[in-house]
Every structure is written in C-alpha cells, then in structure tokens.
Design an enzyme around this catalytic site. Structure first.
Site, PDB file in Angstrom:
ATOM      1  N   ILE A   1      30.708  11.258   3.333  1.00 11.32           N
ATOM      2  CA  ILE A   1      31.436  12.170   2.460  1.00 11.32           C
ATOM      3  C   ILE A   1      30.627  12.336   1.176  1.00 11.32           C
ATOM      4  O   ILE A   1      29.947  11.401   0.745  1.00 11.32           O
ATOM      5  CB  ILE A   1      32.850  11.619   2.131  1.00 11.32           C
ATOM      6  CG1 ILE A   1      33.679  12.654   1.360  1.00 11.32           C
ATOM      7  CG2 ILE A   1      32.781  10.300   1.364  1.00 11.32           C
ATOM      8  CD1 ILE A   1      35.145  12.261   1.195  1.00 11.32           C
TER       9      ILE A   1
ATOM     10  N   GLU B   1      26.183   8.537  -7.203  1.00 15.62           N
ATOM     11  CA  GLU B   1      27.193   9.313  -6.482  1.00 15.62           C
ATOM     12  C   GLU B   1      28.449   8.494  -6.212  1.00 15.62           C
ATOM     13  O   GLU B   1      29.547   9.045  -6.115  1.00 15.62           O
ATOM     14  CB  GLU B   1      26.594   9.835  -5.179  1.00 15.62           C
ATOM     15  CG  GLU B   1      25.566  10.938  -5.388  1.00 15.62           C
ATOM     16  CD  GLU B   1      24.563  11.059  -4.251  1.00 15.62           C
ATOM     17  OE1 GLU B   1      23.639  11.878  -4.375  1.00 15.62           O
ATOM     18  OE2 GLU B   1      24.693  10.325  -3.240  1.00 15.62           O
TER      19      GLU B   1
ATOM     20  N   ALA C   1      30.517  11.829  -2.122  1.00 20.89           N
ATOM     21  CA  ALA C   1      31.393  10.960  -2.910  1.00 20.89           C
ATOM     22  C   ALA C   1      31.356  11.238  -4.402  1.00 20.89           C
ATOM     23  O   ALA C   1      32.134  10.639  -5.148  1.00 20.89           O
ATOM     24  CB  ALA C   1      31.007   9.496  -2.658  1.00 20.89           C
TER      25      ALA C   1
ATOM     26  N   HIS D   1      22.271   6.625   4.721  1.00 23.02           N
ATOM     27  CA  HIS D   1      23.238   6.408   3.646  1.00 23.02           C
ATOM     28  C   HIS D   1      23.858   5.011   3.757  1.00 23.02           C
ATOM     29  O   HIS D   1      24.054   4.499   4.862  1.00 23.02           O
ATOM     30  CB  HIS D   1      24.364   7.446   3.722  1.00 23.02           C
ATOM     31  CG  HIS D   1      23.927   8.825   3.355  1.00 23.02           C
ATOM     32  ND1 HIS D   1      23.783   9.242   2.049  1.00 23.02           N
ATOM     33  CD2 HIS D   1      23.590   9.890   4.131  1.00 23.02           C
ATOM     34  CE1 HIS D   1      23.381  10.502   2.041  1.00 23.02           C
ATOM     35  NE2 HIS D   1      23.250  10.917   3.281  1.00 23.02           N
ATOM     36  N   PRO D   2      24.212   4.409   2.620  1.00 24.44           N
ATOM     37  CA  PRO D   2      24.960   3.151   2.671  1.00 24.44           C
ATOM     38  C   PRO D   2      26.400   3.442   3.045  1.00 24.44           C
ATOM     39  O   PRO D   2      26.894   4.559   2.864  1.00 24.44           O
ATOM     40  CB  PRO D   2      24.866   2.637   1.236  1.00 24.44           C
ATOM     41  CG  PRO D   2      24.793   3.889   0.406  1.00 24.44           C
ATOM     42  CD  PRO D   2      23.977   4.853   1.240  1.00 24.44           C
TER      43      PRO D   2
ATOM     44  N   PHE E   1      30.957   6.700   8.136  1.00 26.29           N
ATOM     45  CA  PHE E   1      31.761   7.748   7.519  1.00 26.29           C
ATOM     46  C   PHE E   1      30.957   8.363   6.390  1.00 26.29           C
ATOM     47  O   PHE E   1      30.488   7.666   5.488  1.00 26.29           O
ATOM     48  CB  PHE E   1      33.071   7.167   6.980  1.00 26.29           C
ATOM     49  CG  PHE E   1      33.887   8.144   6.190  1.00 26.29           C
ATOM     50  CD1 PHE E   1      34.507   9.221   6.811  1.00 26.29           C
ATOM     51  CD2 PHE E   1      34.046   7.993   4.816  1.00 26.29           C
ATOM     52  CE1 PHE E   1      35.274  10.122   6.088  1.00 26.29           C
ATOM     53  CE2 PHE E   1      34.805   8.886   4.074  1.00 26.29           C
ATOM     54  CZ  PHE E   1      35.424   9.954   4.717  1.00 26.29           C
TER      55      PHE E   1
END
Length: 331
Positions: free
Chosen positions: A113, A80, A115, A59-60, A111
């Site tokens: 989540i 997203e 989003a 993920h970025p 981190f």
C-alpha cells in the site's frame, strides 16, 4: 535538455530490475510528467508478472524497517512509513503483523500500500478490507499501489537531481519548499480524475502504438500467456449497439488478428492513429486452444469508447486461469 538518470536510481523508485533498465533506456526526461508517463507505460505494458513480484518483494512488510541494500530506497521507505510508526501502539503493531502474515499466506506476496501519510489503524483497516479479494484482483491492486509509490519516489528523485543550486543554495527554506511542492504535485496527480480536458488532449504527442492493446497473463502458472490467438472487432451492426439476448451475427467487423508472444503480448491489432473512432469494441481470446482442459472455450471482452475518450489509450489485458478469468482497464 533533459535530466539523465542511472539504472540504480530508478531501482530505488521501483524494485524491478527490468523496470529500472527500461526507464534508464528511456532517460533523459525533460520533466517529471514525462518520466511518470514513461513509468506507467513500462510498468503496465512492458514488464511481465515476474517484474511485478520482484518489485513487491523489494518492500519491507508494513510496520517493519527496510532491509533493502539500496540505501535510497530504504531511506524513502522509512519516510513513507513515518506516520504509521508515529501512530502505532504495541497492540496495533502486533495485530498488523498477524494480518500481514495471513495476507502473505493467502496471496503469496506482502501486503502493498502507498503508506505515505497513513496511520497504522488506517493501513490495518485497508488490509482487512482487501483480504477477502480474489488473488487475481488483489494482484492488480498491488500493482496499482506500487505505481503510486513509484510516482512519489520519482518526484523525490527529480527534486534531488534538478539544478536548483543557483537559486536555492543561499536559501535553504526555498530549497525545501521546492521539494515539498514537487511531491505535492505528484500527490495531486494520484488523486485527480483520469479524464483530461480536450485542450490538454489536443496537445498530446502523436501515438507510437495502437490505441487499443492487450496482453495475457496465466495466473495459474505465474507466467505470461504465450501463443493465445486474439482478435479485435468493432460493432458495425444495424443497431447502435449489440443487445443482450439478440443475435449479432454479421454485426462485428474484424480490425486485426494476432497471437501473443513469449511475454504474453500481442502484435498490432489495429492501425496507429492519433484519434480512435468512438464505438463498441470486442476483443476475443481463443482460450480453448490455449488451455484445452479449461472451462472457457473462448473469452470475449466488450467495451465502449466514447467521444470524450477518443484520444485515450485502452489497454485491456486478460488475467487467465483454467477456471476463471478477469480483466481491467489499463492506461
């Protein structure tokens, strides 16, 4: 007849190659629900800690564009984060970048989540809220967030794969609605209560594994906990339940005993039954033998299965380090 998917399609949903391989093996799927059920089983019960970290790294960083070589994944990631980018200011992006760096330095991964639909301020608030967590607890939260992302992306994957051309080719508005409806369904699934009605449970397929399972992760080394002796017991004492501070000698009945394999997974601790007996259960881990220099000579986890839960599956893993441990209820 179900829909067949390729490994790279599942890799767009979750950046773990092991997860993608297992999902491709389980394909075809007759429905989105069937695919989501398989995904949760594979993600929480079959892949290891390395697969989790690989998926996280795909993920970025929140607030940044994706550099993934998987075009589909990069496109979905952009969508997203659309709300976050739309609500961002120069100052909020700067603060988010600083907190992302602090988070990664503390926990060793970005981190994570789900989003979708969240503003920059909302994401930043959640990051600050989670930052004080213990690394073991945060690792599990990140895995849960990854599963939310995976489920949303599976919904998108199904919406592009299903053969709706015959009914939607001449009506682009209807085609768009089909996709939006499917994504909303999976979104509702993520926020719904986990307990289902007895009618739904009675329609569940027969079990293919014991209703109580476990595995051990050695978080101090970032690897599975191999060679840990494990015993599953059920309370059969004279009282309805064991009482704190009172002797419980002779009150526990051993249901099964095994040792974790190289993936930290345990052999069968009890019979494969469709309905598990309600009651008090205890899983004992011989942590003293696994880590002689550690703080805990053994670890016992006691939990109760209620009448309404007798159709459920209980996955009770142990996240272990020499001087601490934690657990959680998996599905």
């Amino acid at each position: 007849m179900g829909l067949q998917f390729e490994e790279d399609e599942f890799l767009a949903c979750c950046g773990s190659t092991k997860f993608a391989k297992e999902m491709a093996k389980a394909s075809p799927f007759s429905s989105l629900d069937e695919a989501v059920t398989a995904a949760r089983e594979i993600w929480f019960n079959q892949v290891d800690v390395h697969a989790w970290l690989q998926a996280f790294s795909a993920h970025p960083q929140i607030g940044h564009s994706s550099s993934s070589s998987n075009a589909t994944s990069a496109q979905w990631s952009k969508g997203e984060q659309a709300t976050a980018f739309a609500t961002a200011t120069n100052s909020s992006l700067q603060e988010l970048s600083e907190w992302n760096a602090k988070y990664r330095q503390k926990f060793g991964f970005i981190f994570l989540i789900c989003a979708s639909g969240k503003s920059t301020d909302g994401i930043l608030s959640e990051l600050k809220k989670r930052y004080p967590n213990r690394p073991i607890a945060e690792f599990e939260i990140a895995a849960q967030e990854q599963m939310k992302i995976t489920e949303l992306r599976l919904a998108k994957l199904f919406s592009t794969k299903e053969n709706v051309a015959s009914t939607c080719n001449k009506n682009p508005t209807l085609a768009k609605k089909v996709e939006e409806d499917r994504v909303s369904v999976i979104g509702a699934h993520l926020t719904a209560a986990s307990d289902a009605s007895s009618v739904k449970k009675s329609q569940a397929p027969p079990r293919t594994r014991p209703p109580i399972t476990t595995h051990v992760l050695d978080v101090s080394q970032g690897s599975p906990g191999a060679g840990v002796e494990v015993c599953l017991e059920m309370w059969k004492g004279p009282q309805p339940r064991p009482m704190f501070g009172e002797s419980d000698v002779g009150g526990w009945l051993c249901l099964g005993y095994s040792t974790t394999d190289n993936d930290g997974r345990i052999g069968q601790l009890m019979s494969i039954v469709d309905v598990v007996n309600p009651g008090i259960y205890r899983i004992n881990f011989n942590t003293g033998k696994y880590c002689p220099g550690g703080f805990f000579p053994y670890v016992s986890i006691v939990f109760e299965i209620r009448e309404s839960q007798k159709w459920d599956h209980f996955h009770v893993p142990l996240l272990l380090s020499p001087f601490s441990f934690t657990t959680y209820r998996g599905s």
